[in-house]
Motif scaffolding. Structure first.
Motif, short mmCIF file in Angstrom:
data_model
loop_
_atom_site.label_atom_id
_atom_site.label_comp_id
_atom_site.label_asym_id
_atom_site.label_seq_id
_atom_site.Cartn_x
_atom_site.Cartn_y
_atom_site.Cartn_z
N UNK A 1 1.08 -17.07 0.17
CA UNK A 1 0.50 -16.77 1.48
C UNK A 1 -0.61 -17.74 1.84
N UNK B 1 0.64 -21.91 2.00
CA UNK B 1 1.97 -22.04 2.56
C UNK B 1 1.98 -22.90 3.81
N UNK B 2 2.93 -23.83 3.86
CA UNK B 2 3.27 -24.41 5.16
C UNK B 2 4.64 -23.88 5.51
N UNK B 3 4.76 -23.30 6.69
CA UNK B 3 6.04 -22.68 7.02
C UNK B 3 7.08 -23.73 7.39
N UNK B 4 8.28 -23.59 6.86
CA UNK B 4 9.43 -24.32 7.39
C UNK B 4 9.74 -23.74 8.74
N UNK B 5 10.61 -24.29 9.41
CA UNK B 5 11.13 -23.61 10.60
C UNK B 5 12.52 -24.13 10.89
#
Lengths: 229, 229
Positions: free
Chosen positions: A222, A225-229
């Motif tokens: 959490x 984290x770098x979110x993928x998209x």
DNA sequence: AATCTTTGATAGTATTGCTATTATAAGAAA
DNA sequence: TTTCTTATAATAGCAATACTATCAAAGATT
């Protein structure tokens, strides 16, 4: 022998301060042991009195009822964990390292710290895991919260929240993550022991390493984290 | 009127199936209402009988004691949530969309679905939030788990776990995440209402949108995360 | 020595958590 | 219809629980 540790708790939780007298300390000691043994529902002051070789009336002079005794013990535990966190993170600069120590403290609340002779911290931890949430799941929660009965949990949560923001200042849910880490630690130890299909970790004896790893994984996913998209 | 919904529960939970008779249905209905009103500790079969205008002895013919009645209601809830998830995710292909619907179902267990006339789902949800975890926090948990008393929770957790693996097949803690999403949903609604310092969301009336957003944030951070280092 | 506080011992009361018994009503089977 | 079966109501009762009250004994404090 407790040197310099004074667990300070809300005075409304008791009628007479059990930390101050030999009988009070016996009540704390034996209530932890007996609650752990037979559970909160079957526990009562008559059985406790018999176990500690005193009388029901004497116990009632310290605590109004078993519910307030439970809140007292739970508060004691929260305060103890707070103390351990302070102690264990002292002089640690790296906030990620500090959070790891916090998680370790949640999971192994007592490891090698027999601080106060009348409290068996590892039994108390087991008791909190099994019964702790009953302290605040009652109809009186709002009134009791107003009177500060849960202040030690709120302070613990705030402390951890502050550390979380040190790691990621824009993390949007620091208090929720803090309380969730604590609850998760307790829940998944319990699940691993009693309802293993609700978790993916196993524990054996007093070895909770897999729980610790999992909580770390959740926390740092959490926070890093770098979110993928 | 319930069309085609049959909530199937472990028969060991009751002495006589309450879904089958008018009196049994009255027991379910009024026990939910009364438990919600006065809480599990203050609740007993005498009060329930009085409230539903029957007798204590009649209630005892359906349930052995209030603990088993609670497990029954909790199981009913878990099964109901399972049904809602199946219903709401039907024909949805995208696994991420499916997980979002699951989270929405956890948070808004009942929104617009008055399915069975003798169960008020929204009151039942409130009851589960406040008292649900007491169903399995007892000394009898191992024995009761052996007898399948918690099977509905385990199945629900398994269902959600499967969906999690659809999104990220190598996620190491699918069962733990599943049970945590469910527990978090309930806990943080409760915290927002009673112990707001333990969370970061607020709820007003029946609006739990912030809880839903937060749980989504947690879930998808874990599942779509690439770790920095 | 007087008194103040804590604990123990005992008793008692209202409520809880059941179990048992009998009577009655309602429905199904004969 | 009669009889049989079953569910529920009504009532009683009992052991355990959750306290409260009283008084005496034992220390500790003044």
């Amino acid at each position: 022998m407790a040197i310099g540790i004074k667990i300070s708790l809300n005075e409304k939780l008791f009628l007479r301060d059990p930390q101050e007298t030999a009988l009070g300390q016996k009540i704390i000691k034996h209530s932890i042991l007996l609650l752990d043994e037979i559970g909160f529902e079957a526990f009562n002051f008559k059985k406790l009195a018999k176990r500690m070789e005193s009388t029901e009336a004497s116990v009632y002079r310290y605590f109004e009822n078993k519910h307030l005794l439970l809140i007292y013990l739970v508060s004691w535990y929260w305060e103890w964990v707070s103390y351990l966190i302070d102690y264990n993170t002292m002089n640690i600069e790296d906030p990620k390292r500090r959070l790891k120590i916090i998680i370790e403290t949640f999971v192994y609340a007592s490891k090698e710290n027999p601080a106060i002779e009348y409290v068996n911290e590892s039994v108390l931890h087991r008791l909190i895991i099994a019964e702790g949430s009953k302290a605040y799941h009652t109809k009186a929660v709002d009134k009791e919260n107003t009177e500060g009965f849960f202040i030690n949990y709120l302070k613990l949560s705030q402390k951890v929240s502050d550390e979380i923001l040190e790691i990621k200042p824009d993390f949007p849910y620091p208090h929720a993550l803090a309380s969730n880490l604590f609850e998760m630690a307790n829940n998944h130890i319990y699940f691993a022991q009693h309802l293993p299909k609700l978790t993916d970790v196993t524990v054996s004896d007093e070895n909770y390493d897999e729980v610790e790893q999992m909580i770390e994984y959740f926390a740092f996913s959490l926070l890093e984290c770098r979110r993928d998209k």
